[in-house]
Design a protein around this motif. Structure first.
Motif, short mmCIF file in Angstrom:
data_model
loop_
_atom_site.label_atom_id
_atom_site.label_comp_id
_atom_site.label_asym_id
_atom_site.label_seq_id
_atom_site.Cartn_x
_atom_site.Cartn_y
_atom_site.Cartn_z
N VAL A 1 8.35 -15.87 -36.62
CA VAL A 1 8.89 -17.12 -37.17
C VAL A 1 9.24 -18.08 -36.03
N VAL A 2 9.88 -17.56 -35.00
CA VAL A 2 10.22 -18.38 -33.84
C VAL A 2 8.95 -18.99 -33.25
N LEU A 3 7.90 -18.20 -33.12
CA LEU A 3 6.65 -18.70 -32.58
C LEU A 3 6.06 -19.78 -33.48
N GLY A 4 6.12 -19.57 -34.79
CA GLY A 4 5.59 -20.57 -35.71
C GLY A 4 6.28 -21.92 -35.56
N ALA B 1 18.90 -27.60 -34.19
CA ALA B 1 19.39 -27.68 -32.81
C ALA B 1 18.30 -27.33 -31.80
N GLY B 2 18.13 -28.20 -30.81
CA GLY B 2 17.21 -27.95 -29.72
C GLY B 2 15.75 -28.28 -30.01
N TYR B 3 15.43 -28.57 -31.26
CA TYR B 3 14.02 -28.79 -31.61
C TYR B 3 13.46 -30.06 -30.95
N SER B 4 14.18 -31.15 -31.03
CA SER B 4 13.69 -32.41 -30.46
C SER B 4 13.47 -32.30 -28.95
N ASP B 5 14.41 -31.67 -28.25
CA ASP B 5 14.27 -31.52 -26.80
C ASP B 5 13.05 -30.66 -26.47
N VAL C 1 16.66 -21.76 -32.97
CA VAL C 1 15.76 -20.82 -33.66
C VAL C 1 15.67 -19.56 -32.82
N THR C 2 16.36 -18.50 -33.24
CA THR C 2 16.44 -17.29 -32.43
C THR C 2 16.33 -16.04 -33.30
N VAL C 3 15.94 -14.95 -32.66
CA VAL C 3 15.92 -13.65 -33.32
C VAL C 3 17.33 -13.07 -33.29
#
Length: 232
Positions: free
Chosen positions: A65-68, A90-94, A122-124
Motif C-alpha cells: 500500500v505504501v508503495l502504491g 501528511a508529507g505527501y505534497s513534499d 503513510v507507514t507500515v
C-alpha cells in the motif's frame, strides 16, 4: 482503467449491488478504518489470504500500500486526482514535489527515489505488517472515501522495474483480483483468465462467474451504438 476491477483490488470500493453502488465498503481491508487521535490517524488492516499471483503467491501487505501511494505521483503519469487528498495526507505534497524532479523516462531512477524517500503520513504499523497507518494534517470526514481511490491500491515491488503507464508494465501486470491479464495487445484485445491465487473467501466485492473474459477494443462506434439501440 475500466478493466482494473478484474485484477487490481482497492482497500475500499463500491459493490456492484443495486442500492449499494455509492457506498464504499471494505475490499482488501478487513473493516472500516480505525480512527484515533481526534481524526488524524487512520489504520487499515489487509485481509489475510489476499494474494498476489506471483510465483509462489505472496500475501498483499501494508508495504505494498505504501508503495502504491508513492507511485501515484510519479513524474511519468501522476494520478490526476491527487488534489483531492494532497493537502490532508501528511508529507505527501513534499514527497511529490521532490519526485517531480526525477527522470520521467528512467524506471531505475524512479525506483531509487521511491526506495530512498518516504511519505511521513503513510507507514507500515510496526506491530503488524498487514496494517498501514495514515496520518492527516487535519481531520477530514471524507478520507475513508478517498481510500477507495486507485492511488491507495497496493502495488507489488516488481512494478519498480517498469515505467508507470508503459507497455512494458502492461505486459507484466501482477494480479490480486479474481482474474489476471493473460494477454494484452494495446488498442486491440485484452484477455482475462481466472487467477488461481485468488480466494473468494477473501473478496467480499467480486465474483468470478466465468473462466475467461475476452475484450475487443476494435469496435466501430456507430455499429456498437446500433447494437445497443436495437438491443442486439
Amino acid at each position: 482503467y475500466l478493466g482494473l476491477r478484474m485484477w487490481s483490488r482497492n482497500l475500499y470500493t463500491y459493490p456492484a449491488t443495486p442500492g449499494k453502488t455509492t457506498t464504499a465498503e471494505p475490499d482488501l481491508a478487513t473493516a472500516a478504518p480505525t480512527i484515533t487521535d481526534n481524526g488524524l490517524k487512520y489504520a487499515v488492516t489487509i485481509r489475510k489470504g489476499a494474494m498476489w499471483d506471483t510465483t509462489p503467491p505472496r500475501q498483499v501487505s501494508a508495504a505494498d500500500v505504501v508503495l502504491g501511494v508513492k507511485r501515484s505521483c510519479n513524474p511519468t503519469q501522476p494520478f490526476g486526482g491527487s488534489p483531492d487528498f494532497s493537502d490532508i495526507l501528511a508529507g505527501y505534497s513534499d514527497f511529490c514535489t521532490a519526485f517531480a524532479n526525477v527522470s520521467a523516462t528512467s524506471a531505475s531512477d524512479q525506483a531509487n527515489f521511491i526506495n530512498s524517500h518516504n511519505i511521513s503520513g503513510v507507514t507500515v504499523d510496526p506491530s503488524n505488517p498487514l496494517t498501514v497507518d495514515f496520518t492527516l494534517t487535519k481531520p477530514s470526514t471524507y478520507f475513508t472515501d478517498i481510500l477507495a481511490l486507485t492511488p491507495f491500491n497496493p502495488a507489488p515491488q516488481e512494478y519498480l522495474q517498469y515505467l508507470p503507464a508503459s507497455n512494458d508494465l502492461a505486459q507484466h501486470t501482477i494480479s490480486d483480483g479474481p482474474y489476471y491479464v493473460a494477454s494484452y495487445d494495446p488498442a486491440k484485445t485484452i484477455v482475462f483468465k481466472r487467477n488461481p491465487a485468488w480466494q473468494a473467501s477473501t473478496d467480499p466485492i467480486r465474483k468470478a462467474y466465468v473462466n475467461e473474459i475476452d475484450v475487443s477494443e476494435t469496435g466501430n462506434q456507430q455499429a456498437i451504438q446500433q447494437q445497443i439501440s436495437t438491443n442486439t
